[in-house]
Design an enzyme around this catalytic site. Structure first.
Site, mmCIF file in Angstrom:
data_model
loop_
_atom_site.group_PDB
_atom_site.id
_atom_site.type_symbol
_atom_site.label_atom_id
_atom_site.label_comp_id
_atom_site.label_asym_id
_atom_site.label_seq_id
_atom_site.Cartn_x
_atom_site.Cartn_y
_atom_site.Cartn_z
ATOM 1 N N ASP A 169 0.804 -1.226 0.000
ATOM 2 C CA ASP A 169 0.000 0.000 0.000
ATOM 3 C C ASP A 169 0.839 1.280 0.000
ATOM 4 O O ASP A 169 0.308 2.382 0.053
ATOM 5 C CB ASP A 169 -0.913 0.012 1.230
ATOM 6 C CG ASP A 169 -0.118 -0.057 2.521
ATOM 7 O OD1 ASP A 169 1.132 -0.163 2.470
ATOM 8 O OD2 ASP A 169 -0.740 -0.003 3.590
ATOM 9 N N TYR A 261 10.999 5.120 1.285
ATOM 10 C CA TYR A 261 11.810 4.060 1.905
ATOM 11 C C TYR A 261 13.266 4.103 1.428
ATOM 12 O O TYR A 261 14.137 3.506 2.049
ATOM 13 C CB TYR A 261 11.242 2.675 1.598
ATOM 14 C CG TYR A 261 10.167 2.205 2.547
ATOM 15 C CD1 TYR A 261 10.491 1.517 3.709
ATOM 16 C CD2 TYR A 261 8.824 2.419 2.280
ATOM 17 C CE1 TYR A 261 9.497 1.056 4.565
ATOM 18 C CE2 TYR A 261 7.826 1.969 3.132
ATOM 19 C CZ TYR A 261 8.170 1.286 4.279
ATOM 20 O OH TYR A 261 7.202 0.832 5.132
HETATM 21 C C1 G6P Z 1 3.132 0.293 5.276
HETATM 22 C C2 G6P Z 1 3.994 -0.582 4.427
HETATM 23 C C3 G6P Z 1 4.019 -1.962 4.987
HETATM 24 C C4 G6P Z 1 4.444 -1.938 6.423
HETATM 25 C C5 G6P Z 1 3.566 -1.025 7.230
HETATM 26 C C6 G6P Z 1 4.120 -0.935 8.631
HETATM 27 O O1 G6P Z 1 1.806 -0.111 5.197
HETATM 28 O O2 G6P Z 1 3.562 -0.679 3.101
HETATM 29 O O3 G6P Z 1 4.913 -2.708 4.232
HETATM 30 O O4 G6P Z 1 4.303 -3.221 6.972
HETATM 31 O O5 G6P Z 1 3.556 0.240 6.640
HETATM 32 O O6 G6P Z 1 3.253 -0.313 9.438
HETATM 33 P P1 G6P Z 1 3.469 -0.274 11.001
HETATM 34 O O7 G6P Z 1 2.429 0.678 11.443
HETATM 35 O O8 G6P Z 1 3.270 -1.662 11.525
HETATM 36 O O9 G6P Z 1 4.859 0.206 11.245
HETATM 37 MN MN MN Z 2 4.710 -2.427 2.116
#
Ligand code: G6P
Ligand code: MN
Length: 438
Positions: A169, A261
């Site tokens: 996403d 990223y």
């Molecule tokens: C986004 C990235 C995901 C990741 C997530 C982490 O959605 O696309 O790859 O896992 O962020 O989110 P968090 O809130 O768990 O750090």
């Molecule tokens: Mn991701």
């Protein structure tokens, strides 16, 4: 009517996905939701929350179940949404903290934390794909299990014909951030992008309403106007500074919009400098939404009658539902998807797993090929990363310590083979229960 199984049902992302499913019930009619998880406690908590949601939203006829039995979870299912996290937040914390203790980036998908997680995740996801082949061979798996390039590569090798779509996403979230800040509606956008997962660049953003490529004007805004919502982990830079740094430009106008990223690969030292090695993202998530979700389940257990659901849903669930309805109703929507390259990026090896735009319809995924070769700078960055990921997947299948060490050494957040080896040895110890024996 469709049966949806959520693999990793106990995840705190489940309510947002279910909410999106319910909001789109006309396009995605639902008969049953199954929560599959190996963590019974978390799955039972989520069962209560989803049951509560269904009641509140008036979906009386939708059957809901939670199970740790793969046969029950997958038999006859139409869609599997996979969001497993092998080892949970406790292991995420180690992925983040072990590299940080050696002075390297500690992140769940980038750097050596991502590689450690990759070794755990391949095992878990291949198991799910195996169950689906056995119990629901016609089902579509929509996968957003991290780290996505690595797990996609593993599935590509073991189950090349799997009916699986790998999606992240992050591009949606970047587009949403830009659109919200500068007054566009991203629903009108047809963006072109290339890269690897969490590692790529926009090359154009065509706006259907405005009838032009808005990327040049967005770049101009990015370089001159501040954004209100923007994260940069490599320190307190203004967004303009960050943007120029991420584009690796000084005076010349950038030609692309980078995925944020990339900061982990381009400025690892600055990211480390601004990280707290005693309190990482895993700690935040455990103390934030994990705790919050547990408390909601407890309130339901105690018979709460007032509205106790307090979730902060992003675009994540909607994206997944759009993919499912695109398959189901042949909607031919366009997404950024993680697919075998096969010429989509003409001057990158064909067997790389890349992230490019693709249409999704009744027959599955149709990726779009770039017409132009990519620049040496992007190609070089991507090739090193692809080789490192391939070596890691080799290490997994062959049980090869040497290839794991090569993968760790080649990772672009790593300055030398000595620190790569130290971290690998510590990761092997920390991941004893999860990794294959190297
Ligand atoms: C986004 C990235 C995901 C990741 C997530 C982490 O959605 O696309 O790859 O896992 O962020 O989110 P968090 O809130 O768990 O750090
Ligand atoms: Mn991701």
């Amino acid at each position: 009517k469709q049966i949806i199984t959520i693999a990793g049902g106990g995840s705190t992302y489940t309510p947002g996905i279910i909410q999106a499913v319910l909001n789109n019930a006309d396009r995605l009619p639902l008969s049953e939701i199954r929560l599959y998880d190996i963590d019974e406690q978390r799955n039972d908590d989520m069962y209560l929350i989803i049951q509560y949601m269904l009641k509140k939203e008036g979906f009386k006829d939708v059957v809901i179940s939670s199970t740790e039995d793969p046969e029950k979870a997958f038999t006859g299912s139409d869609f599997i949404f996979s969001q497993i996290r092998v080892g949970g937040m406790k292991m995420r914390e180690k992925d983040e903290k072990i590299p940080l203790n050696h002075g390297l980036v500690g992140q769940e998908t980038c750097g050596l934390g991502g590689f450690a997680y990759g070794m755990r995740s391949m095992n878990g996801l291949l198991e799910i794909v195996g169950y689906v082949q056995e119990y629901a061979p016609n089902a579509w798996i929509l996968n957003y299990t991290n780290p996505e390039s690595i797990v996609s590569e593993a599935v590509r090798r073991q189950y090349p014909k799997a009916k699986m779509i790998n999606a992240c996403d992050m591009t949606i979230s970047i587009e949403e951030t830009i659109a919200v800040n500068y007054g566009y509606d991203r629903k009108n956008w047809i963006p072109t992008y290339y890269g690897l997962n969490h590692f790529g660049w926009y090359t154009s953003i065509y706006d259907k309403e405005l009838k032009r490529d808005v990327m040049p004007e967005i770049i101009e805004k990015l370089t001159t106007q501040e954004m209100e919502v923007a994260d940069f982990n490599a320190g307190d830079k203004t967004w303009q500074e960050a943007f120029s740094m991420m584009s690796v430009i000084t005076k010349n106008f950038p030609q692309n919009i980078p995925n944020n990223y990339l900061e982990y690969y381009l400025y690892p030292d600055m990211v480390v400098e601004h990280a707290d090695k005693d309190y990482t993202r895993a700690n935040m998530v455990m103390e934030g939404r994990e705790k919050n979700t547990k408390e909601m389940a407890e309130k339901i257990r105690d018979g709460a009658t007032e509205d106790i659901l307090n979730f902060n849903f992003g675009e994540h669930g909607q994206y997944i539902v759009d993919m499912a309805t695109s398959l189901l109703n042949d909607e031919r929507r366009r997404f950024m998807l993680i697919v075998p390259n096969q010429g989509a990026i003409p001057n990158l090896r064909a067997d790389a797993v890349v992230e490019v735009p693709a249409y999704v319809g009744a027959t599955g995924v149709e990726p779009i090929s770039l017409r132009e070769p990519i620049s040496d700078f992007h190609k070089g960055l991507m090739e090193a990363q692809v080789a490192a990921e391939k070596l890691l997947v080799d290490a997994y299948f062959e049980g090869s310590y040497q290839k794991a060490l090569q993968a760790f050494t080649l990772n672009q957040t790593v300055p030398n083979a000595r620190v790569a080896k130290n971290i690998l040895d510590e990761m092997i110890e920390a991941n004893k229960e999860y990794w294959p024996k190297l």
